[in-house]
Design a protein around this motif. Structure first.
Motif, PDB file in Angstrom:
ATOM      1  N   LYS A 207       2.491   2.869  -1.354  1.00 16.35           N
ATOM      2  CA  LYS A 207       1.246   2.732  -2.310  1.00 16.35           C
ATOM      3  C   LYS A 207       0.592   1.366  -2.120  1.00 16.35           C
ATOM      4  O   LYS A 207      -0.445   1.309  -2.598  1.00 16.35           O
ATOM      5  CB  LYS A 207       2.239   2.920  -3.622  1.00 16.35           C
ATOM      6  CG  LYS A 207       2.337   4.200  -4.151  1.00 16.35           C
ATOM      7  CD  LYS A 207       2.684   4.369  -5.335  1.00 16.35           C
ATOM      8  CE  LYS A 207       3.897   3.724  -5.965  1.00 16.35           C
ATOM      9  NZ  LYS A 207       5.261   4.049  -5.258  1.00 16.35           N
ATOM     10  N   LEU A 208       1.246   0.317  -1.317  1.00 20.17           N
ATOM     11  CA  LEU A 208       0.706  -0.807  -1.147  1.00 20.17           C
ATOM     12  C   LEU A 208      -0.675  -0.677  -0.456  1.00 20.17           C
ATOM     13  O   LEU A 208      -1.680  -1.598  -0.345  1.00 20.17           O
ATOM     14  CB  LEU A 208       1.557  -1.732  -0.389  1.00 20.17           C
ATOM     15  CG  LEU A 208       2.753  -2.184  -1.101  1.00 20.17           C
ATOM     16  CD1 LEU A 208       3.768  -2.837   0.307  1.00 20.17           C
ATOM     17  CD2 LEU A 208       2.514  -3.474  -2.021  1.00 20.17           C
ATOM     18  N   LYS A 209      -0.998   0.634   0.220  1.00 20.32           N
ATOM     19  CA  LYS A 209      -2.402   0.592   1.104  1.00 20.32           C
ATOM     20  C   LYS A 209      -3.471   1.039   0.094  1.00 20.32           C
ATOM     21  O   LYS A 209      -4.396   1.231   0.720  1.00 20.32           O
ATOM     22  CB  LYS A 209      -1.721   1.669   2.180  1.00 20.32           C
ATOM     23  CG  LYS A 209      -0.913   1.029   3.019  1.00 20.32           C
ATOM     24  CD  LYS A 209      -0.754   2.054   4.507  1.00 20.32           C
ATOM     25  CE  LYS A 209      -0.072   1.400   5.585  1.00 20.32           C
ATOM     26  NZ  LYS A 209       0.194   2.116   6.436  1.00 20.32           N
ATOM     27  N   ALA A 210      -3.202   1.440  -1.307  1.00 18.51           N
ATOM     28  CA  ALA A 210      -4.302   1.619  -1.919  1.00 18.51           C
ATOM     29  C   ALA A 210      -5.064   0.510  -2.441  1.00 18.51           C
ATOM     30  O   ALA A 210      -4.818  -0.521  -2.292  1.00 18.51           O
ATOM     31  CB  ALA A 210      -3.835   2.359  -3.395  1.00 18.51           C
ATOM     32  N   ASN A 211      -6.512   0.846  -2.231  1.00 15.82           N
ATOM     33  CA  ASN A 211      -7.486  -0.200  -2.793  1.00 15.82           C
ATOM     34  C   ASN A 211      -7.337  -0.640  -4.221  1.00 15.82           C
ATOM     35  O   ASN A 211      -6.731   0.157  -4.990  1.00 15.82           O
ATOM     36  CB  ASN A 211      -8.685   0.289  -2.602  1.00 15.82           C
ATOM     37  CG  ASN A 211      -9.388   0.317  -1.030  1.00 15.82           C
ATOM     38  OD1 ASN A 211      -8.466  -0.157  -0.136  1.00 15.82           O
ATOM     39  ND2 ASN A 211      -9.755   1.497  -0.808  1.00 15.82           N
ATOM     40  N   SER A 212      -7.785  -1.818  -4.468  1.00 11.78           N
ATOM     41  CA  SER A 212      -7.612  -2.170  -5.683  1.00 11.78           C
ATOM     42  C   SER A 212      -8.906  -1.574  -6.873  1.00 11.78           C
ATOM     43  O   SER A 212      -9.868  -1.180  -6.120  1.00 11.78           O
ATOM     44  CB  SER A 212      -8.138  -3.607  -5.627  1.00 11.78           C
ATOM     45  OG  SER A 212      -7.004  -4.510  -5.073  1.00 11.78           O
ATOM     46  N   LEU A 213      -8.318  -1.453  -7.990  1.00  4.96           N
ATOM     47  CA  LEU A 213      -9.194  -0.935  -8.944  1.00  4.96           C
ATOM     48  C   LEU A 213     -10.249  -1.929  -9.417  1.00  4.96           C
ATOM     49  O   LEU A 213     -11.168  -1.685  -9.872  1.00  4.96           O
ATOM     50  CB  LEU A 213      -8.361  -0.304 -10.128  1.00  4.96           C
ATOM     51  CG  LEU A 213      -7.487   0.707  -9.881  1.00  4.96           C
ATOM     52  CD1 LEU A 213      -6.962   1.335 -11.157  1.00  4.96           C
ATOM     53  CD2 LEU A 213      -7.944   2.098  -9.096  1.00  4.96           C
ATOM     54  N   TYR A 214      -9.710  -3.230  -9.323  1.00  2.81           N
ATOM     55  CA  TYR A 214     -10.658  -4.387  -9.843  1.00  2.81           C
ATOM     56  C   TYR A 214     -10.680  -5.438  -9.144  1.00  2.81           C
ATOM     57  O   TYR A 214      -9.511  -5.861  -8.728  1.00  2.81           O
ATOM     58  CB  TYR A 214     -10.304  -4.586 -11.197  1.00  2.81           C
ATOM     59  CG  TYR A 214     -10.368  -6.020 -11.915  1.00  2.81           C
ATOM     60  CD1 TYR A 214     -11.668  -6.250 -12.577  1.00  2.81           C
ATOM     61  CD2 TYR A 214      -9.597  -6.958 -11.785  1.00  2.81           C
ATOM     62  CE1 TYR A 214     -12.065  -7.438 -13.102  1.00  2.81           C
ATOM     63  CE2 TYR A 214      -9.870  -8.326 -12.405  1.00  2.81           C
ATOM     64  CZ  TYR A 214     -10.982  -8.671 -12.815  1.00  2.81           C
ATOM     65  OH  TYR A 214     -11.310  -9.765 -13.339  1.00  2.81           O
ATOM     66  N   ARG A 215     -11.713  -6.371  -9.166  1.00  7.56           N
ATOM     67  CA  ARG A 215     -11.605  -7.672  -8.476  1.00  7.56           C
ATOM     68  C   ARG A 215     -12.258  -8.633  -9.288  1.00  7.56           C
ATOM     69  O   ARG A 215     -13.436  -8.088 -10.008  1.00  7.56           O
ATOM     70  CB  ARG A 215     -12.249  -7.655  -7.152  1.00  7.56           C
ATOM     71  CG  ARG A 215     -11.170  -6.976  -6.029  1.00  7.56           C
ATOM     72  CD  ARG A 215     -11.967  -6.935  -4.514  1.00  7.56           C
ATOM     73  NE  ARG A 215     -11.050  -6.629  -3.398  1.00  7.56           N
ATOM     74  CZ  ARG A 215     -11.359  -5.982  -2.203  1.00  7.56           C
ATOM     75  NH1 ARG A 215     -12.578  -6.366  -1.895  1.00  7.56           N
ATOM     76  NH2 ARG A 215     -10.287  -5.871  -1.435  1.00  7.56           N
TER      77      ARG A 215
END
Length: 222
Positions: A207-215
């Motif tokens: 799950k670490l490879k999922a992209n961020s939802l927010y930056r």
């Protein structure tokens, strides 16, 4: 001599490689990069032990990395790392009043920068390697970032597990990807691999490879 230590925090059991002399003048906490682990710092720690044996050294495995536990239900939003680090720092401060130094590499440097900004009273020195501040992007990317992040979570969870024939194969793959020698990545891979009846596989949470939802926006990052 380095020993394994566990920090119990709110959602995780965090593993760490530690060197704690009977008497020490400061504590240095190491935070590794994305998909790396505490073993990233072994060569640096070995050199530091030679130069000054009166320093406590703590190299953490961040949540989902190395030997630390994985997220049970959620993923790994950036700001949660800062909360987790604070819980570790508070425990270290309860054990000793000596100065604390943060050394972060890549993702670890970004975490360390934000933590030091929010809690300057807890940190005496900050060292950042290949990382300056939190990743930011223009505000108008927010909707696209949100959509991309949600879809990436679906994709990551549907991806089948990958197995390798040997740990040596994993070392060769990581060495090729990093542009390093097999011996240089050996400790890193050994801490991030495990064997099952189906073969060898990475220990870190996929799950670490999922992209961020927010930056953050650039102004927030500054």
């Amino acid at each position: 001599m380095l020993t394994e230590q566990t920090f119990q925090v709110r959602h995780y059991a965090l593993s760490a490689l530690c060197f704690e002399p009977e008497q020490f003048t400061r504590c240095i906490v190491f935070l590794h990069g994305w998909l790396d682990n505490a073993a990233s710092f072994l060569p640096l720690i070995e050199e530091m032990q030679k130069q000054n044996s009166a320093v406590k050294l703590v190299a953490l495995d961040l949540p989902g990395h190395g030997l630390s536990s994985h997220a049970r239900d959620g993923f790994y939003p950036f700001h949660d790392y800062i909360d987790t680090l604070n819980q570790v720092i508070v425990q270290l401060k309860q054990q000793s009043t000596c100065p604390v130094v943060l050394v972060g590499h890549s993702l670890g440097a970004l975490i360390a920068s934000c933590y030091s900004a929010a809690f300057p009273e807890h940190i005496d020195y900050l060292v950042q390697i290949e990382g300056y501040g939190p990743i930011s992007e223009p505000e108008q990317n927010a909707l696209q970032r949100l959509r991309k992040g949600v879809l990436s979570r679906q994709r990551v969870m549907q991806k089948p597990e990958r197995y390798f024939n040997s740990q040596a194969q994993m070392k060769e793959l990581r060495a090729m990807r990093y542009g390093l020698t097999v011996s240089q990545v050996a400790a890193l891979v050994e801490r991030d691999s495990q064997h099952s009846d189906k073969g060898w596989q990475w220990r870190h949470d996929k799950k670490l490879k999922a992209n961020s939802l927010y930056r953050m926006s650039p102004s927030h990052s500054q």
